[in-house]
Scaffold this motif. Structure first.
Motif: not given
Lengths: 644, 327
Positions: A425-440, A621-634
């Motif tokens: 709830l407290e993180g609403i509207w904070t930035p999160v990466l979404n790799f489907r909606i954009g152009s790359s 395209q529906g649910r991608r066969a390769i996807y990123v999660t936050a594992e190993n994030e610096s």
């Protein structure tokens, strides 16, 4: 020139400046792009941003020092920011003007009367600042442990603060004092309680949710600017989508439209920034007031009063936004902006009872541990919360992000999106990466988001640091997460179809996506009728005709031996190229197998930076066969996936 | 209230002073907190480089192997053979018994240190004049459930020892000298910091990842954090654990060994009566002897060679003087 004309010029100037800054927050060095424009200046002038981040982080980041200028000017002049600068205020004033234009004088006066609901904003301010300061007392207590002098100094400071707070408010009650006492006592106990888990004691910056400057940036950046496209300089080629923009729009446009009901509804009732200015400007050097207490009581001064501060009577100084309309409307020149207090008296209280103030304060302080019980900043961290490159670790991130949407506006690929539920709830509207909606995905050589972030919730990375070059060689590239292959959905893994789009698009060099070649039998047990150096004749099944055996991906395999690439199939004759080796061609009567050569992708977690380009490009395209999660994030060493 | 708004000189000065003080205070706080560079990334803080050595200097390792089904008697005989517990625990010592309480399973399933052995070991320490005996482990399953269900908590209490649960504040970030895995890693340091002597109490168990879990692998229970990441290099981490802790003594319990489905077991059919108790000042040698109960040679357990090379003990047990007894 009349003073209100000057004010209008200032308002229009800052409104245009605001829209201009939003417009030019796009990547590039042309004059209509980011190059050089101080696009965060209005956010930096906003002292609530500076004050709240200061409480939450005990630091004041670079440009936020501008807030000090606003504070000092407010101390001297009063709430000039609301009436002269705030773009959200200007928009509301314009709408309010339109809605009242055809109304009678008495209706206008009625619309601009003081309402007790205006005190709500002070409670909201107390709540937001308390949430931002939620671990301040435990922090200083921990610092003072073992230093008696420090402890007593701190206790004295806390006493002074509590006493100060208790003097805010009009009702003679000890509730505020008591609340403050229990608060300090409670947190002291918590700080010393030996088994207290520190992860729930934190600070949460929620000021940006209501603060009109981040709110206006968010609203315009995410619900207005993305609609503009086409040939205008700086316009996006395509509409930029934002997840949950409807909710952001509801708050922004809804907040604006409320002033059709009550003029400047947001400023008067909700705006925590206005509340801060009201408290700071109560003792201003100059203030609006009447020279003579007695006047004709025509109330024309209140017909266009933006702050609803009752200039005809005992003026509510904290509500006055210095629109100066009263001064302009008074036909006898009785109202002035002067050093002397109003002859009709002044009400300096903000009308909020100590009880309500104390309740708001306690609620703000308590809200953070209660929110954090969800564990989203500790053991229960959400794997789907992939933050932009350079984002601080979640606890520090939530102390800084004001949800202004600047990073979402600047991101050239439109992958930085407002979180809805991913960050709690407290993180609403904070930035999160979404790799489907954009152009790359996240572009390897782009560090724009961190450089536009006004509060350093996303650090301004150098390219060297992002890519792990030069001085950052040892640390390696900044990782946003790790890609995972869903073998049940991946074409070469699950469906015998060659693909490796993900591997081809992986921008890391050497690639972080590796492929293993496998030969998957398509037709086995084919008996060779005739054979030659470069062909075999076999009876292929009817189904084989649907398969593009000659496409270059199919091979003819000997019984547990090597294979050769098929170049064509014609009437049962399988022709092959001879560059591949087999010792001796299969003899008539031997069995051969037709197999497809598949390259199956797998991710090397040591190299993957989580840029998400693979996820964006994946043809499933529906649910991608390769996807990123936050594992190993610096940003979070505790989320490491690899050791040694 | 006056008819005409006026302000006295005094009020004006007072107001100006207030504004001035507020402005200066605001500027002061802003100046003190001003941070033009912005926050630094979260990197692993530099942790203290240290290890814990509780070994008693001796020319050769002292090892006793006693055959028999009764833990109370085999432990007594083994200690006697080594010259008595007094050789290892001095009056006034604070002793840590590092048990294996990894799983919340009953003692009869052999996945954890046997409570009878915990009780007897604590009793021997007190008999030697120990000031306190602490029983500690950072289990895999819920800590308090583990200590309760294994019977270790009861046994410790009965003997007058104290169970120390792995609370967050009892961990320190530690790097071992020249470590590659235990780098800035949370280690359950409070029981080690508060001890003069450390005795490891481990059962002999099959372990699917490392081959066997005995006295060296027992130190895994001193690690905190997401320690199962180290399964990526299990022999490497056991080697580093052998550097992290040098014990006074280890008691390796092969009275009943878990020969299958380790390290959790879960069935009586996973266990085998092997009637052996090993007491040793050398954890490497103890593990070589324990491995024999599982039918494993040191070659099958690379961590033994690595720990020996790291100086944690001697793997070539044939050249050691081992006191072998039978009940």
């Amino acid at each position: 020139m009349k003073i209100i004309a000057t004010r209008r010029i200032a308002q229009v100037f800052f409104l245009i400046l605001f829209f201009w800054f939003c417009w030019v927050t796009t990547l590039g060095e042309r004059w209509w792009q980011l190059g050089g424009w101080p696009v965060n200046w209005l956010l930096q002038l906003d002292p609530l941003v500076g004050m709240a981040t200061l409480l939450a982080t005990r630091t004041l980041y670079a440009g936020l020092l501008w807030g000090l200028v606003t504070i000092v000017l407010t101390l001297v002049l009063g709430r000039f920011f609301c009436g002269w600068i705030c773009p959200f205020g200007t928009m509301q004033q314009a709408l309010g003007y339109l809605s009242l234009r055809k109304k009678t004088l008495s209706e206008k006066i009625k619309a601009n009367r003081y309402r007790t609901g205006q005190k709500v904003k002070y409670g909201l301010l107390a709540f937001l600042l308390a949430a931002a300061a939620a671990d301040l007392v435990p922090h200083f207590l921990r610092l003072s442990v073992g230093r008696p002098a420090g402890f007593f100094l701190l206790a004295a400071a806390a006493g002074v603060i509590v006493f100060g707070f208790s003097r805010i408010g009009a009702v003679q009650s000890r509730t505020g004092l008591l609340a403050g006492f229990f608060l300090v006592a409670g947190f002291s106990a918590a700080a010393f309680f030996p088994d207290a888990d520190p992860w729930i004691y934190a600070a949460s910056l929620q000021a940006g949710f209501f603060d009109p400057i981040p709110l206006a940036h968010r609203g315009v950046n995410l619900t207005l600017m993305p609609l503009v496209r086409g040939e205008l300089p700086g316009a996006a080629a395509e509409i930029r989508g934002y997840v949950g923009a409807w909710l952001i729009g509801l708050f922004f446009w809804g907040g604006l439209l409320l002033c059709l009901w009550i003029p400047r509804f947001y400023c008067r009732t909700i705006c925590p920034l206005g509340a801060l200015f009201g408290l700071l400007g109560r003792g201003a050097l100059w203030r609006i007031g009447k020279q003579e207490a007695k006047c004709r009581s025509c109330l024309r001064c209140e017909s266009h009063c933006e702050g609803a501060c009752r200039p005809s009577g005992a003026i509510r100084t904290a509500e006055c936004v210095l629109c100066l309309n009263c001064l302009d409307r008074c036909r006898t020149g009785n109202i002035g902006y002067r050093i002397e207090p109003s002859a009709a008296g002044e009400v300096r209280s903000c009308d909020l009872s100590r009880r309500a103030f104390g309740a708001a304060l306690v609620a703000g302080l308590a809200s953070v541990p209660v929110l954090r019980l969800s564990g989203h900043t500790s053991a229960n961290w959400p794997a789907g919360l992939v933050r932009p490159p350079g984002a601080l670790d979640e606890d520090r991130f939530l102390r800084r992000c004001i949800k202004c949407g600047q990073c979402m506006r600047i991101c050239p690929t439109n992958i930085i999106q407002p979180a809805i539920g991913q960050a709690g709830l407290e993180g609403i509207w904070t930035p999160v990466l979404n790799f489907r909606i954009g152009s790359s995905g996240c572009q390897l050589n782009c560090v724009a988001c961190g450089h536009v972030c006004p509060t350093a919730a996303i650090r301004g990375l150098s390219l060297d640091e992002k890519l792990g070059r030069g001085a950052f060689q040892d640390r390696g590239p900044v990782k946003m997460g790790t890609a995972f292959v869903d073998q049940g959905r991946c074409l070469p893994w699950a469906m015998d179809r060659p693909c490796i789009v993900c591997q081809e698009n992986c921008p890391v060099s050497p690639k972080a996506i590796l492929v293993d070649a496998v030969f998957r039998p398509v037709e086995g047990g084919l008996t060779v009728k005739r054979s030659g150096e470069r062909f075999v004749d076999v009876d292929l099944s009817a189904a084989a005709l649907d398969r593009p055996y000659g496409s270059g991906d199919y091979f003819c395999l000997q019984e547990d031996g090597p294979g050769r690439r098929i170049v064509s199939v014609d009437a049962g004759r399988v022709a092959m190229i001879s560059e591949d080796s087999w010792d001796s061609p299969p003899a008539p009567g031997d069995a051969v197998t037709i197999a497809i050569r598949l390259q199956q992708p797998r991710v090397d977690p040591a190299r993957c930076i989580g840029c998400g380009i693979c996820e964006h490009e994946c043809p499933v395209q529906g649910r991608r066969a390769i996807y990123v999660t936050a594992e190993n994030e610096s940003r979070a060493p505790a989320h490491a996936l690899l050791v040694g | 209230m006056t008819e005409r708004g006026v302000i006295s000189r005094r009020d004006f000065l007072r107001r100006s002073a207030r504004i001035g003080v507020s402005a200066v205070a605001g500027a002061g706080v802003a100046g003190l907190c001003f941070d033009p560079a912005g926050p630094a990334p979260k990197t692993a803080d530099s942790a203290a480089i240290r290890s814990f050595d509780f070994s008693i200097p001796a020319e050769t390792p002292q090892i006793a192997v006693v055959r028999g089904p009764d833990r109370k008697e085999t432990l007594r005989l083994a200690l006697e053979a080594l010259g008595g517990i007094e050789q290892f625990v001095a009056p006034g010592d604070r002793v840590l018994l590092k048990v294996n309480a990894a799983f919340s399973s009953p003692a009869m399933l052999g996945a954890t240190s046997h409570p009878e052995l915990v009780f007897e070991a604590a009793r021997h320490c007190f008999a030697a004049g120990a000031r306190s005996v602490t029983v500690a482990d950072n289990p895999i399953n819920d800590p308090s459930a583990c200590f309760t269900l294994t019977g270790i908590a009861d046994a410790a209490q009965k003997a007058g020892a104290v169970v120390m649960l792995p609370r967050p504040q009892r961990f320190d970030r530690i790097s071992i000298p020249e470590g590659r895995l235990i780098l800035n890693w949370p280690v359950f340091s409070a029981p080690l910091n508060g001890a003069d002597k450390v005795i490891g109490l481990a059962p002999v168990k099959d372990h699917h990842r490392s081959g066997a879990s005995m006295s060296l692998k027992n130190w895994y229970g001193l690690l905190g954090g997401r320690r199962n990441l180290f399964h990526q290099n299990i022999h490497g981490i056991i080697r580093e654990l052998s550097i992290l802790v040098r014990p006074t003594l280890v008691v390796l319990d092969g009275t009943v060994s878990m020969i299958a489905n380790g390290p959790t077991g879960g069935s009586m059919s996973d266990l085998k009566q092997t009637d052996t108790l090993i007491v040793s000042t050398d954890p490497v040698a103890a593990d070589v002897l324990g491995a024999r109960l599982l039918g494993l040679s040191p070659a099958a357990l690379p961590f033994i060679g690595e720990a020996a090379a790291a100086g944690a003990g001697i793997a070539d047990v044939d050249r050691l003087n081992i006191k072998e007894l039978k009940l």
